[in-house]
Design an enzyme around this catalytic site. Sequence first.
Site, PDB file in Angstrom:
ATOM      1  N   CYS A   1      10.961  13.190  -9.588  1.00 14.33           N
ATOM      2  CA  CYS A   1      11.190  13.913  -8.343  1.00 14.33           C
ATOM      3  C   CYS A   1      12.370  14.867  -8.476  1.00 14.33           C
ATOM      4  O   CYS A   1      12.369  15.953  -7.882  1.00 14.33           O
ATOM      5  CB  CYS A   1      11.431  12.931  -7.208  1.00 14.33           C
ATOM      6  SG  CYS A   1       9.934  12.056  -6.705  1.00 14.33           S
TER       7      CYS A   1
ATOM      8  N   GLU B   1      -3.331  -7.718   7.383  1.00 15.37           N
ATOM      9  CA  GLU B   1      -3.699  -7.279   8.733  1.00 15.37           C
ATOM     10  C   GLU B   1      -4.772  -8.162   9.373  1.00 15.37           C
ATOM     11  O   GLU B   1      -5.521  -7.715  10.229  1.00 15.37           O
ATOM     12  CB  GLU B   1      -4.159  -5.815   8.694  1.00 15.37           C
ATOM     13  CG  GLU B   1      -3.025  -4.869   8.293  1.00 15.37           C
ATOM     14  CD  GLU B   1      -3.391  -3.407   8.449  1.00 15.37           C
ATOM     15  OE1 GLU B   1      -3.022  -2.826   9.483  1.00 15.37           O
ATOM     16  OE2 GLU B   1      -4.034  -2.855   7.535  1.00 15.37           O
TER      17      GLU B   1
ATOM     18  N   CYS C   1      10.671   9.882  -2.648  1.00 18.43           N
ATOM     19  CA  CYS C   1      11.053   9.134  -3.848  1.00 18.43           C
ATOM     20  C   CYS C   1      12.239   9.860  -4.488  1.00 18.43           C
ATOM     21  O   CYS C   1      12.363  11.079  -4.374  1.00 18.43           O
ATOM     22  CB  CYS C   1       9.870   9.054  -4.811  1.00 18.43           C
ATOM     23  SG  CYS C   1      10.256   8.381  -6.446  1.00 18.43           S
TER      24      CYS C   1
ATOM     25  N   ARG D   1       0.850  -1.176   0.000  1.00 23.41           N
ATOM     26  CA  ARG D   1       0.000   0.000   0.000  1.00 23.41           C
ATOM     27  C   ARG D   1       0.892   1.235   0.000  1.00 23.41           C
ATOM     28  O   ARG D   1       2.055   1.193   0.412  1.00 23.41           O
ATOM     29  CB  ARG D   1      -0.925   0.032   1.212  1.00 23.41           C
ATOM     30  CG  ARG D   1      -0.206   0.273   2.533  1.00 23.41           C
ATOM     31  CD  ARG D   1      -1.164   0.479   3.686  1.00 23.41           C
ATOM     32  NE  ARG D   1      -0.476   1.024   4.850  1.00 23.41           N
ATOM     33  CZ  ARG D   1      -1.056   1.271   6.021  1.00 23.41           C
ATOM     34  NH1 ARG D   1      -2.330   1.003   6.184  1.00 23.41           N
ATOM     35  NH2 ARG D   1      -0.367   1.779   7.015  1.00 23.41           N
TER      36      ARG D   1
ATOM     37  N   CYS E   1       4.935   7.640  -5.936  1.00 18.93           N
ATOM     38  CA  CYS E   1       5.772   8.809  -6.198  1.00 18.93           C
ATOM     39  C   CYS E   1       4.846  10.015  -6.240  1.00 18.93           C
ATOM     40  O   CYS E   1       4.045  10.161  -7.177  1.00 18.93           O
ATOM     41  CB  CYS E   1       6.515   8.663  -7.519  1.00 18.93           C
ATOM     42  SG  CYS E   1       7.284  10.211  -8.067  1.00 18.93           S
TER      43      CYS E   1
ATOM     44  N   GLU F   1      -2.689   8.216   6.109  1.00 22.29           N
ATOM     45  CA  GLU F   1      -1.393   8.223   6.786  1.00 22.29           C
ATOM     46  C   GLU F   1      -0.251   8.632   5.854  1.00 22.29           C
ATOM     47  O   GLU F   1       0.698   7.877   5.597  1.00 22.29           O
ATOM     48  CB  GLU F   1      -1.110   6.856   7.411  1.00 22.29           C
ATOM     49  CG  GLU F   1      -2.093   6.501   8.518  1.00 22.29           C
ATOM     50  CD  GLU F   1      -1.871   5.126   9.111  1.00 22.29           C
ATOM     51  OE1 GLU F   1      -2.437   4.848  10.177  1.00 22.29           O
ATOM     52  OE2 GLU F   1      -1.135   4.316   8.495  1.00 22.29           O
TER      53      GLU F   1
ATOM     54  N   CYS G   1      13.292   9.396  -7.886  1.00 18.07           N
ATOM     55  CA  CYS G   1      13.273   9.147  -9.330  1.00 18.07           C
ATOM     56  C   CYS G   1      13.543  10.439 -10.103  1.00 18.07           C
ATOM     57  O   CYS G   1      13.670  11.526  -9.539  1.00 18.07           O
ATOM     58  CB  CYS G   1      11.941   8.538  -9.735  1.00 18.07           C
ATOM     59  SG  CYS G   1      10.560   9.713  -9.688  1.00 18.07           S
TER      60      CYS G   1
ATOM     61  N   TRP H   1       1.805  -5.721  13.333  1.00 17.41           N
ATOM     62  CA  TRP H   1       2.968  -5.327  12.535  1.00 17.41           C
ATOM     63  C   TRP H   1       4.242  -5.152  13.352  1.00 17.41           C
ATOM     64  O   TRP H   1       5.278  -4.759  12.803  1.00 17.41           O
ATOM     65  CB  TRP H   1       2.665  -4.032  11.779  1.00 17.41           C
ATOM     66  CG  TRP H   1       1.839  -3.041  12.553  1.00 17.41           C
ATOM     67  CD1 TRP H   1       0.489  -2.875  12.488  1.00 17.41           C
ATOM     68  CD2 TRP H   1       2.310  -2.099  13.529  1.00 17.41           C
ATOM     69  NE1 TRP H   1       0.082  -1.885  13.356  1.00 17.41           N
ATOM     70  CE2 TRP H   1       1.179  -1.383  14.004  1.00 17.41           C
ATOM     71  CE3 TRP H   1       3.570  -1.774  14.032  1.00 17.41           C
ATOM     72  CZ2 TRP H   1       1.275  -0.380  14.963  1.00 17.41           C
ATOM     73  CZ3 TRP H   1       3.665  -0.777  14.996  1.00 17.41           C
ATOM     74  CH2 TRP H   1       2.522  -0.092  15.439  1.00 17.41           C
TER      75      TRP H   1
ATOM     76  N   GLU I   1      -7.981   6.477  14.563  1.00 13.53           N
ATOM     77  CA  GLU I   1      -7.638   5.055  14.609  1.00 13.53           C
ATOM     78  C   GLU I   1      -6.867   4.753  15.882  1.00 13.53           C
ATOM     79  O   GLU I   1      -5.967   5.497  16.267  1.00 13.53           O
ATOM     80  CB  GLU I   1      -6.735   4.635  13.440  1.00 13.53           C
ATOM     81  CG  GLU I   1      -7.383   4.519  12.092  1.00 13.53           C
ATOM     82  CD  GLU I   1      -6.393   3.962  11.064  1.00 13.53           C
ATOM     83  OE1 GLU I   1      -5.468   3.213  11.468  1.00 13.53           O
ATOM     84  OE2 GLU I   1      -6.527   4.296   9.882  1.00 13.53           O
TER      85      GLU I   1
END
Length: 673
Positions: free
Chosen positions: A166, A360, A161, A114, A118, A153, A163, A320, A312
């Site tokens: 960017c 999850e 990133c 997830r 970029c 989040e 690349c 995790w 949350e």
Amino acid sequence: MPETTPRGLTRLAFGGDYNPEQWPESVWQEDVRLMREAGVTMVSVGIFSWALLEPSPGRHDFGWLDRLLDLLHEHGVRVDLGTPTAVPPAWFYRAHPDALPVTREGVRYEFGSRAAICHSNADYRAAAAAITTKLAERYGDHPALAMWHVHNEYGVPVSACYCDSCAAHFRRWLAATYGTVDAVNEAWGTAFWGQRYEDLDQINPPRLTPAAVNPGQALDYKRFADATMRENFVTERDILHRLSPGVPVTTNFMTALSQCDSVDYWAWGREVDIVTNDHYLITDGRRTHVNLAMAADLTRSVAGGAPWLLLEHSTSGVNWQPRNPAKAPGQMARNSLTHVARGSEGAMFFQWRQSRRGAEKFHSAMVPHGGTDTRVWREVVELGAAVGALSEIRGTRTEADVAVLWDWHSWWAQNLDWRPSVDHDARERADAFYEALYDRHLTVDFAHPEADLSRYPLVVVPALYLMTEAAGNNLKAYVENGGTLVVSCFSGIVDEHDAVHEGAYPGPLRDVLGLTVEEFSPLLPGERVSVTGPDGSELGADVWTEFVVPRGAETVLTYADGLTAGRPAVTRHRLGEGTAWYVSTRLGADGLDALLGWAVEDARFAPRADLPRDVEVVRRTGESGTYLFAVNHTGSEAKVPLEAQGTELLTGERAAGRLAVPAGAVRVVRLDG
């Protein structure tokens, strides 16, 4: 103007992320029945649903979401509706593989997790704006809609990133920030190591290099990455404001220093209509309830002291961490109501129904795999009733005693390569000072170093390696006007470009602290020093020492051994109407407690109630009254003194004198008058 509270919500928010697409529609009716039983008032929907809402480019399927929102509205459940832009579909990445981010080492991530995005990629930006527009056009005036939830989040798990897209975007950002390449060269000090640029087109992201990269460049790239994510949020927010006027827009923060280190939440807090936060207990051997209180205080501070929303947290264990213990009986309610005490307008969870598949599936939920004949479900129902009983506190504000200064840019800068000691950690000092204040039963506001501090009798600076001249002037004026300041070591060292301030350390803090620092003398692993007072008392310290030269400050504690033996370790400087303390080493818990005790005396605090350790007392105040929250994290009943009589909202009983708070429980008293 958009509202700053969820539209149509007349009680505190209680519920969680609802992902009904994981289940047959026959389960939905059972879900809404259970939601009513649990007292659910709002759920978050659609956050990870892009592949279902747009199964192929330009072809949309909203039927299932139409039916879901109508069902929730029919049962009186408000909706926090997500834009699913954290999870572009597989078809999108097949068409635009360059939208996957590239690491500093040059490795491009793959699809299958997830938030692999970029944020500079033009195709991603266009697709995100398009799906957001479709959602706003269809649901912008839906009667169930309480607020919009953009993305998910930001900054986790990827913020930067490296690349070529960017790189081009970074050059445009530098042009907008500095104007000319000469200004960039000056800010970054590129005369060192022959790094001078003649044109902005020569500049790339700080990719992998054989030695330490230019620190000014690395710091600016962190700012750029954060600003780029924020640009994308603002684009979606503005679409929603235009097409769904009056409905507030948020995105879920992760303010805890233990959970996200790539986002400048002072800047983000100014962009959302409602500050919301996700918080999860970190199982690292620390007192998890202290980290929880700290995260709640930091979130409230990002909201400017206004009420915010816990969007949350977990009913029990997460999935995790290396080890994911269950929460003890009663801990879920205690955690939830601690957030409410510290400013949250409710308690939401990830997620409503525990997933059977996916990464999850072992993350706890409001409806566990075992269903309703479980401890977790029974505690969820009990908590729903408790949250419902507290609805009258909506709109009240948490009262703080002291301020702690924190700046994400300083944290970023201190964490760059080649600092005097890898053991001197900004987050550790922030945690340690916060815990010492917590143990003195002081409620903390966090503040930006350039913020107005005049209302706080005590201001603490646990770690501020990077400090602007404006911040230094702000602290000097604060002390001159009667404030009490406590500053920890390695603060005030560099400016906003990571250039050492001209002259002796600690730069803009020299005058307010009444001293200079000639040299840092970090300690090796396992080394300790002792610091002593004039009465012969001795305290331990480790990690860091300094050669301090008083220039108006008085010595309070002296190094007893080590290279700095005989030198000042802790100083006190009277300036104008106030006092500034400086601690040049890493004191342990006993030393911090003693230091803050002296500072509290200087700040002329009223004596604090004699409360047991790990019993929190926090107040919220507003038009509806003053509410005292007493949270007992211990295994024994605690007695909390009340300054006035009142009504305990969770039991309905009258309270006076000393409030009895059972082991592991929470009590909330509306004080009379």
